[in-house]
Design a protein around this motif. Structure first.
Motif, PDB file in Angstrom:
ATOM      1  N   ILE A 115       0.881  -1.174   0.000  1.00  0.00           N
ATOM      2  CA  ILE A 115       0.000   0.000   0.000  1.00  0.00           C
ATOM      3  C   ILE A 115       0.910   1.213   0.000  1.00  0.00           C
ATOM      4  O   ILE A 115       1.750   1.369   0.893  1.00  0.00           O
ATOM      5  CB  ILE A 115      -0.932   0.006   1.223  1.00  0.00           C
ATOM      6  N   GLY A 160      -4.556   6.558   2.814  1.00  0.00           N
ATOM      7  CA  GLY A 160      -5.792   6.285   2.084  1.00  0.00           C
ATOM      8  C   GLY A 160      -6.731   5.442   2.910  1.00  0.00           C
ATOM      9  O   GLY A 160      -6.566   5.316   4.126  1.00  0.00           O
ATOM     10  N   PRO A 179      -8.045   1.742   2.505  1.00  0.00           N
ATOM     11  CA  PRO A 179      -8.259   0.406   1.951  1.00  0.00           C
ATOM     12  C   PRO A 179      -9.409  -0.290   2.680  1.00  0.00           C
ATOM     13  O   PRO A 179      -9.940   0.221   3.671  1.00  0.00           O
ATOM     14  CB  PRO A 179      -6.927  -0.300   2.226  1.00  0.00           C
ATOM     15  N   LEU A 229      -7.597  -5.078   0.921  1.00  0.00           N
ATOM     16  CA  LEU A 229      -7.880  -4.769  -0.481  1.00  0.00           C
ATOM     17  C   LEU A 229      -7.776  -3.281  -0.771  1.00  0.00           C
ATOM     18  O   LEU A 229      -7.969  -2.443   0.123  1.00  0.00           O
ATOM     19  CB  LEU A 229      -9.311  -5.209  -0.822  1.00  0.00           C
ATOM     20  N   SER A 230      -7.563  -2.964  -2.028  1.00  0.00           N
ATOM     21  CA  SER A 230      -7.666  -1.571  -2.467  1.00  0.00           C
ATOM     22  C   SER A 230      -9.128  -1.135  -2.349  1.00  0.00           C
ATOM     23  O   SER A 230     -10.032  -1.976  -2.251  1.00  0.00           O
ATOM     24  CB  SER A 230      -7.185  -1.434  -3.914  1.00  0.00           C
ATOM     25  N   GLU A 231      -9.355   0.184  -2.352  1.00  0.00           N
ATOM     26  CA  GLU A 231     -10.721   0.705  -2.217  1.00  0.00           C
ATOM     27  C   GLU A 231     -11.674   0.110  -3.240  1.00  0.00           C
ATOM     28  O   GLU A 231     -12.831  -0.156  -2.948  1.00  0.00           O
ATOM     29  CB  GLU A 231     -10.728   2.232  -2.341  1.00  0.00           C
ATOM     30  N   ASP A 232     -11.188  -0.101  -4.466  1.00  0.00           N
ATOM     31  CA  ASP A 232     -12.051  -0.631  -5.523  1.00  0.00           C
ATOM     32  C   ASP A 232     -12.072  -2.169  -5.553  1.00  0.00           C
ATOM     33  O   ASP A 232     -12.658  -2.762  -6.448  1.00  0.00           O
ATOM     34  CB  ASP A 232     -11.638  -0.072  -6.887  1.00  0.00           C
ATOM     35  N   ARG A 233     -11.397  -2.794  -4.599  1.00  0.00           N
ATOM     36  CA  ARG A 233     -11.351  -4.248  -4.433  1.00  0.00           C
ATOM     37  C   ARG A 233     -10.570  -4.982  -5.539  1.00  0.00           C
ATOM     38  O   ARG A 233     -10.634  -6.197  -5.644  1.00  0.00           O
ATOM     39  CB  ARG A 233     -12.749  -4.861  -4.306  1.00  0.00           C
ATOM     40  N   SER A 234      -9.863  -4.258  -6.364  1.00  0.00           N
ATOM     41  CA  SER A 234      -9.162  -4.889  -7.484  1.00  0.00           C
ATOM     42  C   SER A 234      -7.778  -5.426  -7.115  1.00  0.00           C
ATOM     43  O   SER A 234      -7.234  -6.262  -7.837  1.00  0.00           O
ATOM     44  CB  SER A 234      -9.033  -3.904  -8.654  1.00  0.00           C
ATOM     45  N   VAL A 235      -7.201  -4.957  -6.005  1.00  0.00           N
ATOM     46  CA  VAL A 235      -5.861  -5.367  -5.603  1.00  0.00           C
ATOM     47  C   VAL A 235      -5.923  -5.998  -4.214  1.00  0.00           C
ATOM     48  O   VAL A 235      -6.495  -5.413  -3.292  1.00  0.00           O
ATOM     49  CB  VAL A 235      -4.893  -4.155  -5.568  1.00  0.00           C
ATOM     50  N   HIS A 272      -3.735  -6.518  -1.339  1.00  0.00           N
ATOM     51  CA  HIS A 272      -2.451  -6.073  -0.801  1.00  0.00           C
ATOM     52  C   HIS A 272      -1.831  -7.112   0.129  1.00  0.00           C
ATOM     53  O   HIS A 272      -0.615  -7.307   0.125  1.00  0.00           O
ATOM     54  CB  HIS A 272      -2.622  -4.751  -0.045  1.00  0.00           C
TER      55      HIS A 272
END
Length: 146
Positions: free
Chosen positions: A72, A76, A78, A99-105, A107
């Motif tokens: 990360i 921000g 997450p 996860l990233s905010e948009d759930r695509s990654v 971490h």
């Protein structure tokens, strides 16, 4: 991976970052703690037995494993996705992903084992029926098992 469990936003602050501007590895445990604590706090759990709606207030982390996938970078918000893989007589295993905010990654991911302790003896104690009932929505069904 099933989409069961809870998605809890957590805040990464500037002072959580290391000299390279990445979330320091030790702070992932704090993010998990904040997410799980926020969830149970909304249900009425408190570490003070006088204020808690649950009598299970003396929980200790026995084991914590985290695998770091993608750092990360920067402050921000997450998400921590968590669920209960297993709830035994005196201990429970949370699975989690950061996860990233948009759930695509993803971490980081891993598990955390909690043990319910008797505050007088510091020995494992059975979970109450009230806690088991409240934990039921976090339990993965066999079809959702990892």
């Amino acid at each position: 991976m099933t989409e069961g469990g809870v998605f809890e936003p957590v805040q990464v602050y500037f002072d959580d970052l290391d000299a390279m501007g990445l979330l320091h590895n030790s702070r992932y445990a704090l993010l998990i703690e904040r997410a799980i604590g926020a969830y149970w706090g909304r249900l009425g759990w408190a570490s003070d037995p006088v204020r808690s709606v649950f009598k299970d207030v003396f929980l200790a982390v026995r084991e914590f494993k985290v695998t770091y996938n993608v750092p990360i970078a920067g402050a921000g918000e997450p998400l921590v996705h968590f669920w209960i893989d297993r709830l035994g007589r005196t201990s429970g295993v949370y699975g989690f992903r950061v996860l990233s905010e948009d759930r695509s990654v993803v971490h980081a991911e891993g598990y955390r084992v909690n043990v319910n302790l008797d505050p007088a003896t510091l020995r494992p104690a059975p979970f109450s029926d009230e806690l088991r009932t409240a934990a039921a929505p976090l339990m993965l069904t066999p079809a959702g098992a990892r």
